[in-house]
Structures are given as C-alpha cells and as structure tokens.
Write a protein that holds these residues in place. Sequence first.
Motif, PDB file in Angstrom:
ATOM      1  N   UNK A 100       0.814  -1.217   0.000  1.00  0.00           N
ATOM      2  CA  UNK A 100       0.000   0.000   0.000  1.00  0.00           C
ATOM      3  C   UNK A 100       0.850   1.271   0.000  1.00  0.00           C
ATOM      4  N   UNK A 101       2.139   1.144   0.256  1.00  0.00           N
ATOM      5  CA  UNK A 101       3.009   2.318   0.216  1.00  0.00           C
ATOM      6  C   UNK A 101       3.171   2.868  -1.200  1.00  0.00           C
ATOM      7  N   UNK A 102       2.834   2.068  -2.186  1.00  0.00           N
ATOM      8  CA  UNK A 102       3.092   2.433  -3.574  1.00  0.00           C
ATOM      9  C   UNK A 102       1.825   2.957  -4.256  1.00  0.00           C
ATOM     10  N   UNK A 103       1.976   4.078  -4.957  1.00  0.00           N
ATOM     11  CA  UNK A 103       0.885   4.598  -5.773  1.00  0.00           C
ATOM     12  C   UNK A 103       0.613   3.615  -6.916  1.00  0.00           C
ATOM     13  N   UNK A 104      -0.574   3.691  -7.533  1.00  0.00           N
ATOM     14  CA  UNK A 104      -0.940   2.692  -8.542  1.00  0.00           C
ATOM     15  C   UNK A 104       0.110   2.441  -9.617  1.00  0.00           C
ATOM     16  N   UNK A 105       0.697   3.488 -10.182  1.00  0.00           N
ATOM     17  CA  UNK A 105       1.679   3.255 -11.240  1.00  0.00           C
ATOM     18  C   UNK A 105       2.957   2.633 -10.688  1.00  0.00           C
ATOM     19  N   UNK A 106       3.343   3.035  -9.480  1.00  0.00           N
ATOM     20  CA  UNK A 106       4.508   2.421  -8.833  1.00  0.00           C
ATOM     21  C   UNK A 106       4.220   0.956  -8.506  1.00  0.00           C
ATOM     22  N   UNK A 107       2.991   0.679  -8.050  1.00  0.00           N
ATOM     23  CA  UNK A 107       2.607  -0.703  -7.725  1.00  0.00           C
ATOM     24  C   UNK A 107       2.647  -1.575  -8.977  1.00  0.00           C
ATOM     25  N   UNK A 108       2.145  -1.040 -10.105  1.00  0.00           N
ATOM     26  CA  UNK A 108       2.208  -1.794 -11.369  1.00  0.00           C
ATOM     27  C   UNK A 108       3.656  -2.062 -11.765  1.00  0.00           C
ATOM     28  N   UNK A 109       4.517  -1.059 -11.572  1.00  0.00           N
ATOM     29  CA  UNK A 109       5.918  -1.242 -11.931  1.00  0.00           C
ATOM     30  C   UNK A 109       6.579  -2.296 -11.055  1.00  0.00           C
ATOM     31  N   UNK A 110       6.218  -2.330  -9.764  1.00  0.00           N
ATOM     32  CA  UNK A 110       6.753  -3.345  -8.860  1.00  0.00           C
ATOM     33  C   UNK A 110       6.380  -4.742  -9.354  1.00  0.00           C
TER      34      UNK A 110
END
Length: 261
Positions: free
Chosen positions: A134-144
């Motif tokens: 949850x620390x990651x914004x949607x685009x960051x989460x997708x990149x992860x």
Amino acid sequence: MGRMHLIEIHDHPHFPAFLRDLVTDGLQAMWDYGNFYKPIAATLRRSLALCATSEVLDLCSGGGGPWLRLAGEVEAGDGHALHICLTDKFPNLEAFERARAATGSRIDFCAQPVDATNVPAGLRGFRTIFSSFHHFRPEEARQLLRNAVESGEGIGVFEAAKRSPKTFLLIFWVPVMALGVTPLIRPFRWSRLLWTYLLPVVPFVLWFDGIVSCLRTYSQQELRELVEKIPASSWEIGESNAGLLPVTYLIGYPERTASPS
C-alpha cells in the motif's frame, strides 16, 4: 470508501533513521507475537512449489517482517528448507543481523538499499511483500509487479490491513500492544524506553501509520485493475479469513510456470 494515498510518518524520507528503526522494531515484535500471516502459509507454500523454488526475496522488509515465525509454518508442510533474503529501501541492518543470527543464516539480507520497483538483477527468488504494498501509488505498484514478471520471478503480495470497521477497531489496540512488547525487544536500549513510554512517539507512529495503512490498502477489485495490463501466465487474487485479521493476497506467476489449479 475509496483508497486514499496518504503519507505514513515512518515512510517519510525526513523521519529520523533511529526512530524509524525503533518503529520497525516495534512492528516486528508485534508480527512475532501475533503471527498474523500464519493463515497464508499453505498458499505461499503452494506458490513456491509451482515456481519450483525455495529461494525467497522479501521486499520492504522493515524489521524483518513475519518471516521469523512464518518460515517454519511454510516449511512444515513439505519439509523443504527456505532461504530468505531480506531487503528494504531503508534497511534496518541491526534487525536484519538479529534475524540472521536467530535462524542460523537461513534468513539473510542485502545490506544495500533496494528499490522494490527496480530490483537489481543479482537478487533472485520468489518475491514477497508483506504489509507494504500500500506504500506504492498505482503506477509504482504496477511497476513493482511488472518488474517481477519481466525478471521471470513469481511474486506474492500480502496485506493484513484493510478498509473495514473491524480492522480500524483493532488498530486502536496497537499502542497497547507496543507498550506490552517493548520490554521483550532485544537488544535492550534506554532510548527505546524513552521514545515508547516517557515520550510515546513509537506507539503514536504505529497507531497513526496503522490507520493510514488501512486507508491506503488496495481492495481485491483494485488489485485486479492493477494487473489487467501486466503480462503473466496467471494472477491469483483472494483473501484468507482464517486468522484474527483477514489477509488479502495477490500472487503472480511467471509465464514459464503452470497455472495454479
């Protein structure tokens, strides 16, 4: 209630490193005491078997995450020993060292900062991330997630936080738990007592960040939306309700892996 991307105190780059370590130590002690992720042990064991690996690369490990107790739960089903590498953008090296010593190096760590959205090629294994996605914004989460898939690694995302009245209510007990487990944390430090009891910064941060974590957590539908455009042989999304807290999970399998049945 929709997801709200707020800022957690201990996640802020200007939060003092020594206080961040005290907070992650407190969180680690609560993970050890509560064993909140025990209900997903069988799911994780099956995922590792499907990916044909006993190597685990844990991302955003904080003070070590749930692995000190969870490793034995996962191994108990099939007897295969795991090798776990802890990583973090702000590594709590002292906590990582304690985890390594306590497990006879079964749990090891990377001492260098690791960006979960761009993991160095030399770090291999099934990737796990507990209570940090949850620390990651949607685009960051997708990149992860995309980074794991493009690296040919499986990935498991597990979150005990949730936008639900029951979880919010339980979060209000976190400061009480912090006060109870602090004397058990080793090594003993007067500073830990100072910032927990005399100046209760650690309990407050654990409570505040716990509430914010719930508000930031992705629902199952939001997780489905995240993975829609990420290629993989399969994505598995679900929730385990066997423990005190429901655990939402997202598991991605690389293209070479057979789909879970």
